[in-house]
Write an enzyme that holds these catalytic residues in place. Structure first.
Site, PDB file in Angstrom:
ATOM      1  NE  ARG A  98      47.781  74.313  47.471  1.00  0.00           N
ATOM      2  CZ  ARG A  98      48.444  74.867  46.462  1.00  0.00           C
ATOM      3  NH1 ARG A  98      48.757  74.163  45.392  1.00  0.00           N
ATOM      4  NH2 ARG A  98      48.761  76.144  46.492  1.00  0.00           N
ATOM      5  CE  LYS A 133      57.193  50.733  34.605  1.00  0.00           C
ATOM      6  NZ  LYS A 133      58.508  50.807  33.936  1.00  0.00           N
ATOM      7  CE  LYS A 165      55.614  43.828  31.721  1.00  0.00           C
ATOM      8  NZ  LYS A 165      55.561  45.153  32.393  1.00  0.00           N
ATOM      9  CD  GLU A 195      58.635  42.309  29.316  1.00  0.00           C
ATOM     10  OE1 GLU A 195      57.993  43.292  29.728  1.00  0.00           O
ATOM     11  OE2 GLU A 195      59.340  41.597  30.056  1.00  0.00           O
ATOM     12  CG  ASP A 216      61.209  44.965  28.434  1.00  0.00           C
ATOM     13  OD1 ASP A 216      60.734  46.106  28.583  1.00  0.00           O
ATOM     14  OD2 ASP A 216      61.806  44.349  29.325  1.00  0.00           O
TER      15      ASP A 216
END
Length: 279
Positions: A98, A133, A165, A195, A216
Site C-alpha cells: 500500500r 504548493k 511577493k 512579484e 503575477d
C-alpha cells in the site's frame, strides 16, 4: 534524491501503515513463503519514482526483495504495461504494497500532468516550473516527479532564494525599499526575484535592476506588454491563472518561465494496480 533524506521519509510512511505489524498477512503466510507481484499501469501515464521510491519502500522492509523490471523515470507507459516486478518473501511484499502503491500513484500522476503542460508549450522558449504548493511531507518526492515529467523545480524552500511577493511589498511599503533591504542582507550569490502585479510595478522592478521578475495573475495582453517593456533586461516568470487551456497563450507572450501550482496541488493520482504473478 538523496537516500539519506528519502529513507527517513519512507520509514515514517511505513511506520504509519504497519504500526504493530500486519495482522492479516502474518496470520496467513509464513516467513518462508515467497512470490512475485507486478505493478501494472491501468491507464496511460508517465513513470516516476518506481525505482527511487516504490522499490526503495520494499527494500527498506526486506533486503531479500529483488526487482526484475523497473520502468525508468519519464517513460510514457500504456495501459496494461508492467511498471515494476517485485519478488521475495510474501509477507514483505504485502506489507509494503500500500505504501509503495500510494506513492507510485501520486508521483506518476504529477509526472503525467507535468508532461501535458510541457507538451502544451512545445516550440516556445518558456519552461514549466513547479511551486512550493506541495503536500506537506512529500515535497522532496513531488518535486522529483515534476522533473520526471519534463518540468523544472522552483524554490525547494524559503531559504533557496529571495522572492519578494505582494505581502512583502505591502508590509514594507514599496518594491524599491524591499529590494534595498533584501540586497543588504542576502548573499551576493543569490538572485532576487520580485512579484509584479501591474506594469507600473514592472517599471519599478526595472528601475531597481531586479534580475528576475514574476508577472503575477496578468491577462495575456498585459503579459505581452510586460515582456515588451522588460525587453530582455530580466528573466521573466509568469504565474497565476495558469491551466492547460491558458498555458500555450501565456507561453506565446515570450515569458521565460511559467510556474504552475497545479502540477503538485491538483494532479490526480494515476491508476496503478498490484497483481500477483501466476506460478
Amino acid at each position: 534524491m538523496d537516500t539519506f533524506l528519502l529513507d527517513e521519509l519512507l520509514r515514517g510512511f511505513l511506520r504509519e501503515d504497519l504500526e504493530h505489524g500486519d495482522i492479516t498477512t502474518e496470520a496467513i503466510f509464513s516467513s518462508e513463503e515467497t512470490g512475485s507481484a507486478l505493478f501494472v499501469a491501468r491507464e496511460p501515464l508517465v513513470a516516476a519514482g518506481l525505482k527511487s521510491v516504490a522499490a526503495r519502500v520494499f527494500r527498506l522492509l526486506d533486503e531479500q526483495i529483488r526487482f526484475f523490471h523497473i520502468t525508468p523515470d519519464g517513460t510514457r507507459t500504456a495501459p496494461g504495461e508492467t511498471l515494476l516486478t517485485v519478488s521475495g518473501p510474501v509477507r514483505s511484499i504485502l506489507r509494503g504494497e500500500r505504501v509503495a502503491l500510494n506513492l507510485a500513484q501520486r508521483l506518476c500522476g504529477i509526472a503525467t500532468l507535468t508532461k501535458r503542460y510541457v507538451d502544451a508549450v512545445q516550440g516556445c522558449k518558456a519552461v514549466i516550473a513547479d511551486t512550493r504548493k506541495t503536500t506537506p511531507g512529500l515535497r522532496l518526492l513531488e518535486k522529483h516527479a515534476v522533473r520526471c515529467g519534463g518540468g523544472r523545480n522552483h524554490r525547494y524552500s524559503l531559504s533557496d532564494g529571495v522572492l519578494i511577493k505582494d505581502n512583502h511589498i505591502a508590509a514594507c511599503g514599496s518594491i524599491s525599499e524591499a529590494v534595498r533591504r533584501a540586497r543588504a542582507a542576502a548573499p551576493h550569490t543569490m538572485a532576487i526575484e520580485v512579484e509584479a502585479d501591474t506594469l507600473a510595478q514592472v517599471e519599478e522592478c526595472l528601475a531597481c535592476g531586479v534580475p528576475v521578475i514574476m508577472l503575477d495573475n496578468m491577462d495575456v495582453p498585459t503579459l505581452r506588454q510586460a515582456v515588451e517593456l522588460i525587453a530582455g533586461q530580466a528573466l521573466v516568470e509568469a504565474s497565476g491563472g495558469v491551466n492547460l487551456r491558458t498555458v500555450r497563450a501565456i507561453a506565446e507572450t515570450g515569458v521565460d518561465i511559467i510556474s504552475v501550482g497545479a502540477l503538485t496541488h491538483s494532479a490526480p493520482a494515476c491508476d496503478i494496480g498490484l497483481d500477483w504473478a501466476a506460478g
